[in-house]
Enzyme design. Structure first.
Site, PDB file in Angstrom:
ATOM      1  N   ILE A   1       0.920   0.731  -0.156  1.00 16.09           N
ATOM      2  CA  ILE A   1       2.277   0.391  -0.602  1.00 16.09           C
ATOM      3  C   ILE A   1       3.320   1.106   0.252  1.00 16.09           C
ATOM      4  O   ILE A   1       4.417   0.582   0.468  1.00 16.09           O
ATOM      5  CB  ILE A   1       2.456   0.681  -2.123  1.00 16.09           C
ATOM      6  CG1 ILE A   1       3.719  -0.002  -2.680  1.00 16.09           C
ATOM      7  CG2 ILE A   1       2.488   2.168  -2.398  1.00 16.09           C
ATOM      8  CD1 ILE A   1       3.581  -1.497  -2.883  1.00 16.09           C
TER       9      ILE A   1
ATOM     10  N   TYR B   1      -5.612  -2.544  -2.032  1.00 17.60           N
ATOM     11  CA  TYR B   1      -4.664  -1.571  -1.479  1.00 17.60           C
ATOM     12  C   TYR B   1      -4.352  -0.506  -2.517  1.00 17.60           C
ATOM     13  O   TYR B   1      -4.601  -0.665  -3.706  1.00 17.60           O
ATOM     14  CB  TYR B   1      -3.392  -2.242  -0.972  1.00 17.60           C
ATOM     15  CG  TYR B   1      -2.376  -2.598  -2.030  1.00 17.60           C
ATOM     16  CD1 TYR B   1      -1.302  -1.750  -2.298  1.00 17.60           C
ATOM     17  CD2 TYR B   1      -2.477  -3.774  -2.757  1.00 17.60           C
ATOM     18  CE1 TYR B   1      -0.359  -2.078  -3.271  1.00 17.60           C
ATOM     19  CE2 TYR B   1      -1.549  -4.105  -3.722  1.00 17.60           C
ATOM     20  CZ  TYR B   1      -0.488  -3.248  -3.975  1.00 17.60           C
ATOM     21  OH  TYR B   1       0.444  -3.556  -4.930  1.00 17.60           O
ATOM     22  N   CYS B   2      -3.817   0.613  -2.014  1.00 17.74           N
ATOM     23  CA  CYS B   2      -3.421   1.723  -2.878  1.00 17.74           C
ATOM     24  C   CYS B   2      -2.107   2.287  -2.338  1.00 17.74           C
ATOM     25  O   CYS B   2      -1.273   1.524  -1.872  1.00 17.74           O
ATOM     26  CB  CYS B   2      -4.532   2.785  -2.941  1.00 17.74           C
ATOM     27  SG  CYS B   2      -4.970   3.495  -1.346  1.00 17.74           S
ATOM     28  N   ARG B   3      -1.945   3.590  -2.390  1.00 14.24           N
ATOM     29  CA  ARG B   3      -0.713   4.193  -1.886  1.00 14.24           C
ATOM     30  C   ARG B   3      -0.731   4.265  -0.361  1.00 14.24           C
ATOM     31  O   ARG B   3       0.213   3.860   0.302  1.00 14.24           O
ATOM     32  CB  ARG B   3      -0.534   5.587  -2.492  1.00 14.24           C
ATOM     33  CG  ARG B   3       0.754   6.264  -2.079  1.00 14.24           C
ATOM     34  CD  ARG B   3       0.973   7.585  -2.835  1.00 14.24           C
ATOM     35  NE  ARG B   3       2.124   8.278  -2.302  1.00 14.24           N
ATOM     36  CZ  ARG B   3       2.069   9.134  -1.282  1.00 14.24           C
ATOM     37  NH1 ARG B   3       0.934   9.406  -0.686  1.00 14.24           N
ATOM     38  NH2 ARG B   3       3.178   9.709  -0.860  1.00 14.24           N
TER      39      ARG B   3
END
Length: 110
Positions: free
Chosen positions: A96, A66-68
């Protein structure tokens, strides 16, 4: 969008974290990770992405990136695929942002 990767739902992510069936990888940068990440996430920033830093999943486990918001995680999965890691093929597309919007907790610091 490519067809070789999968997206995981928030509920499946939460249950996978709870039962340890997910190896969670955060590919954001250090300042973002320190500001808040999902508890237990491994820090493997995209700017210095090295798929060998992601442990191979055990039987019944899967790697989730996952990332932003879902863009860098796809990039990371593509890099892992080029490296020969077919086991890095699932991401939490909400990132996130989606995690926090759902009211889920984050951990701060490195």
């Amino acid at each position: 969008m490519a067809e070789w990767y999968n997206e995981i739902s928030l509920e499946d992510l939460k249950s996978g974290i709870a039962d340890k069936s997910i190896i969670l990888v955060d590919v954001r940068e250090a300042d973002e990770y320190a500001q808040g990440h999902i508890d237990g996430a491994l820090f493997v920033p995209l700017s210095a992405f090295d798929p060998s830093k992601i442990p191979a999943p055990a039987e019944g486990q899967k790697v989730v990136v996952y990332c932003r918001s879902g863009k860098r995680s796809v990039n990371a999965m593509e890099q892992a695929r080029l490296f020969g890691r077919r086991d890095v093929s699932t991401h939490f597309g909400g990132g996130i942002i989606g995690w926090q919007k759902a009211g889920e907790p984050v951990v701060t610091g490195m």
